[in-house]
Scaffold this motif. Structure first.
Motif, short mmCIF file in Angstrom:
data_model
loop_
_atom_site.label_atom_id
_atom_site.label_comp_id
_atom_site.label_asym_id
_atom_site.label_seq_id
_atom_site.Cartn_x
_atom_site.Cartn_y
_atom_site.Cartn_z
N GLU A 157 -5.66 11.99 2.07
CA GLU A 157 -5.12 12.82 3.14
C GLU A 157 -3.61 12.67 3.25
O GLU A 157 -2.93 13.57 3.73
N ARG A 158 -3.13 11.53 2.83
CA ARG A 158 -1.68 11.31 2.89
C ARG A 158 -0.96 11.89 1.69
O ARG A 158 0.24 12.12 1.74
N LEU A 159 -1.69 12.09 0.61
CA LEU A 159 -1.04 12.52 -0.62
C LEU A 159 -0.81 14.03 -0.64
O LEU A 159 -1.74 14.81 -0.46
N LYS A 160 0.42 14.39 -0.86
CA LYS A 160 0.71 15.82 -1.00
C LYS A 160 0.54 16.22 -2.46
O LYS A 160 0.14 17.33 -2.78
N LYS A 161 0.89 15.29 -3.35
CA LYS A 161 0.71 15.53 -4.78
C LYS A 161 -0.16 14.41 -5.34
O LYS A 161 -0.07 13.28 -4.90
N GLY A 162 -0.97 14.74 -6.33
CA GLY A 162 -1.79 13.72 -6.95
C GLY A 162 -3.04 13.44 -6.16
O GLY A 162 -3.25 14.01 -5.10
N SER A 163 -3.86 12.55 -6.69
CA SER A 163 -5.10 12.23 -5.99
C SER A 163 -5.51 10.80 -6.27
O SER A 163 -4.95 10.13 -7.15
N LEU A 164 -6.47 10.34 -5.54
CA LEU A 164 -6.94 8.97 -5.67
C LEU A 164 -8.46 8.96 -5.63
O LEU A 164 -9.06 9.43 -4.67
N THR A 165 -9.05 8.47 -6.68
CA THR A 165 -10.50 8.35 -6.73
C THR A 165 -10.87 6.88 -6.84
O THR A 165 -10.19 6.13 -7.54
N LEU A 166 -11.91 6.50 -6.16
CA LEU A 166 -12.30 5.10 -6.13
C LEU A 166 -13.65 4.93 -6.81
O LEU A 166 -14.61 5.62 -6.48
N ILE A 167 -13.69 4.02 -7.77
CA ILE A 167 -14.97 3.67 -8.36
C ILE A 167 -15.21 2.19 -8.08
O ILE A 167 -14.44 1.34 -8.51
N GLY A 168 -16.24 1.91 -7.34
CA GLY A 168 -16.57 0.52 -7.03
C GLY A 168 -17.73 0.07 -7.88
O GLY A 168 -18.71 0.77 -8.04
N ILE A 169 -17.60 -1.13 -8.42
CA ILE A 169 -18.69 -1.69 -9.22
C ILE A 169 -19.15 -2.97 -8.54
O ILE A 169 -18.34 -3.82 -8.20
N SER A 170 -20.44 -3.06 -8.33
CA SER A 170 -20.92 -4.22 -7.56
C SER A 170 -22.20 -4.79 -8.17
O SER A 170 -23.07 -4.06 -8.65
N ASN A 171 -22.31 -6.10 -8.12
CA ASN A 171 -23.55 -6.75 -8.56
C ASN A 171 -24.56 -6.83 -7.44
O ASN A 171 -25.73 -7.04 -7.65
N ASP A 172 -24.06 -6.71 -6.26
CA ASP A 172 -24.87 -7.02 -5.08
C ASP A 172 -25.34 -5.73 -4.43
O ASP A 172 -24.56 -4.95 -3.91
N LEU A 173 -26.66 -5.54 -4.47
CA LEU A 173 -27.19 -4.29 -3.96
C LEU A 173 -27.16 -4.19 -2.45
O LEU A 173 -27.25 -3.12 -1.88
N PHE B 78 0.82 -1.20 0.00
CA PHE B 78 0.00 0.00 0.00
C PHE B 78 0.86 1.25 0.00
O PHE B 78 0.61 2.19 -0.75
N ASN B 79 1.88 1.23 0.82
CA ASN B 79 2.79 2.37 0.86
C ASN B 79 3.44 2.62 -0.49
O ASN B 79 3.61 3.76 -0.92
N ARG B 80 3.78 1.54 -1.16
CA ARG B 80 4.44 1.70 -2.46
C ARG B 80 3.48 2.29 -3.48
O ARG B 80 3.88 3.09 -4.32
N ILE B 81 2.22 1.89 -3.38
CA ILE B 81 1.23 2.46 -4.29
C ILE B 81 1.13 3.97 -4.06
O ILE B 81 1.20 4.77 -4.99
N VAL B 82 1.01 4.33 -2.80
CA VAL B 82 0.85 5.74 -2.48
C VAL B 82 2.07 6.55 -2.93
O VAL B 82 1.94 7.62 -3.53
N SER B 83 3.27 5.99 -2.70
CA SER B 83 4.44 6.78 -3.06
C SER B 83 4.62 6.84 -4.57
O SER B 83 5.15 7.83 -5.10
N ALA B 84 4.15 5.81 -5.29
CA ALA B 84 4.21 5.87 -6.75
C ALA B 84 3.30 6.98 -7.27
O ALA B 84 3.65 7.69 -8.21
N ILE B 85 2.15 7.11 -6.65
CA ILE B 85 1.24 8.19 -7.05
C ILE B 85 1.87 9.54 -6.78
O ILE B 85 1.86 10.44 -7.61
N GLU B 86 2.45 9.62 -5.61
CA GLU B 86 2.99 10.91 -5.18
C GLU B 86 4.20 11.31 -6.04
O GLU B 86 4.33 12.47 -6.43
N LYS B 87 5.04 10.35 -6.31
CA LYS B 87 6.26 10.64 -7.06
C LYS B 87 5.95 11.31 -8.40
O LYS B 87 6.62 12.25 -8.81
N ASN B 88 4.92 10.77 -9.08
CA ASN B 88 4.61 11.31 -10.40
C ASN B 88 3.48 12.33 -10.37
O ASN B 88 3.03 12.79 -11.42
#
Length: 414
Positions: free
Chosen positions: A192-208, A148-158
DNA sequence: CCTCCACAGGAACTGATGGCGT
DNA sequence: ACGCCATCAGTTCCTGTGGAGG
């Protein structure tokens, strides 16, 4: 190609493989473009989804204004075009900003395809980095928080603005609850952790009902926006099919009655357009193989049967040995209780010289098999004689025998 | 009304596997 | 070389239960 020519070819060619290949290449094809009937195909227009497309777009518009858009939760039964619409909108957005100085990165993962939480995160992470650097996200060895940390820092780096699309997100919820790691929470709070960049989540679900099982803290941030996809009606499916048929087949190869049947078969129950499209493709393949120049109702029916049977056979053959033994035990003691099936299973183990597993494990395996629908179980209360579950095979025993023929250990049991 | 059967199915644990960082 | 981590198949131990028969 006419019969005579085929015959001549057949006589001239010695190798039967060559003959088959020749037939395949020289025989005329009903298809103009097969890809159109494949689930990865992205149509120019997504029919009957205007409203939904509008809503998805609106939720994501802030991306264009260099702000973080709302997280999004998309619901709908299978084959209602959820994934299609989301992917389509995101593609368009990416096109719009392509040459701007505002990089948008799209990450897609299907939670059902990844068996573990770890695998899912790795899949997402690898899409964040350039090719060749996959080693930063190894298939095993790290702790989840490290990934998870690596994902966040990859986002931030670029300084990327990332959109995570997680298909079948209800499965992810399951994976999360198994490990106890609160990835959802970390994911929704990553901004909240990201100083640069952003993260948006789109969830797709079959189950209401999936929402109800979610942590309220996560829920509030995840479902800032919610979109429900309704089922297609049979008529709508027909229109969708008609649209694709124009692209997929050469003209006038589809009997109108076959089209109606196809739409009705997959539409009536769930309004599942994807299934309808699959059905059409398989029917086309069957017709083509028979050198028929038209797809008739009968081809649709047989395609449906074939798809059903193929699904069963692949499920059967891909089971591990003990599951196979169990299915045989259910077959032998059809309609019997767990205890009896267990006895039957133990004797099968003896004849095949396998170590038998505990009854606890067996009940678990039985209910796993039940979930796939190959066997059906019913809980029965027998008063003084306790509670048990009675299992019965839901498919043709011959299919089972055929599927297990290959297995060396089971050979002599059949 | 109580008892007691024959399991269902949850929880926690074990040992093996494979690969990480240091 | 070492400890750590996630995952999987499987085990052990456990509590829960509807209703026929007493």
């Amino acid at each position: 190609m006419d019969r005579e020519e085929t015959l001549v070819c057949g006589l001239m060619v010695k190798d039967p493989i060559d003959k088959l290949l020749d037939d395949a290449t020289s025989g005329k094809s009903l298809f103009k473009n097969r890809e159109v009937l494949h689930f990865t195909f992205m149509p120019e227009l997504v029919l009957h989804r205007d409203d939904e497309q509008k809503k998805v777009t609106q939720a994501l518009i802030p991306l264009l204004k260099k702000a973080r858009p709302s997280n999004l939760l998309v619901y709908g039964k299978p084959g209602t075009g959820k994934t299609l619409v989301v992917k389509k909108v995101l593609n368009k957005i990416q096109e719009k900003v392509k040459d701007g100085s505002f990089p948008i990165q799209l990450l897609y993962a299907n939670a059902k395809e990844e068996t573990t939480l770890y695998g899912l995160l790795i899949k997402l992470g690898r899409q964040l980095i350039e090719k060749g650097r996959e080693k930063e996200f190894p298939t095993t060895g790290l702790s989840i928080s490290e990934v998870f940390n690596r994902i966040v820092s990859a986002i931030e780096k670029n300084g990327l603005n990332t959109v995570f699309v997680i298909d079948e997100i209800d499965y992810l919820a399951e994976l999360v609850s198994k490990t106890g790691k609160d990835v959802f929470y970390s994911l929704t709070r990553a901004n909240e952790r990201l100083k640069k960049g952003s993260l948006t989540l789109i969830g797709i679900s079959n189950d209401l009902t999936f929402k109800e099982r979610l942590d309220p803290r996560v829920l509030s941030s995840l479902s800032e926006e919610e979109i429900v996809f309704t089922n297609y009606t049979v008529n709508q499916i027909k229109e969708i099919l008609t649209e694709r048929i124009k692209e997929a087949f050469i003209p006038n190869v589809l009997d109108p009655a076959a089209l109606n049947l196809c739409a009705a078969m997959s539409g009536q129950e769930h309004g599942d357009a994807r299934r309808a499209i699959d059905l059409l493709r398989v029917a086309g393949e069957i017709a083509e193989r028979e050198q028929s120049d038209m797809i008739k109702e009968d081809h649709i029916r047989r395609a449906s049967l074939k798809m059903e049977e193929d699904k069963e056979t692949t499920a059967l053959t891909s089971y591990p040995l003990h599951e196979k033994l169990l299915i045989l035990a259910v077959m032998k003691a059809n309609g019997n209780s767990t205890g009896e099936i267990y006895q039957s299973y133990k004797s099968l183990c003896k004849t095949t010289r396998q170590k038998d597993l505990t009854q606890r494990r067996v009940t678990q395996m039985l209910s796993e098999i039940e979930m796939t629908g190959l066997i059906s179980g019913k809980i029965v209360h027998q008063g003084m004689h306790g509670r048990t579950k009675k299992f019965a095979l839901t498919l043709n025993p011959d299919t089972v025998k055929k599927a297990f023929k290959e297995d060396l250990v089971l050979e002599d049991l059949l």
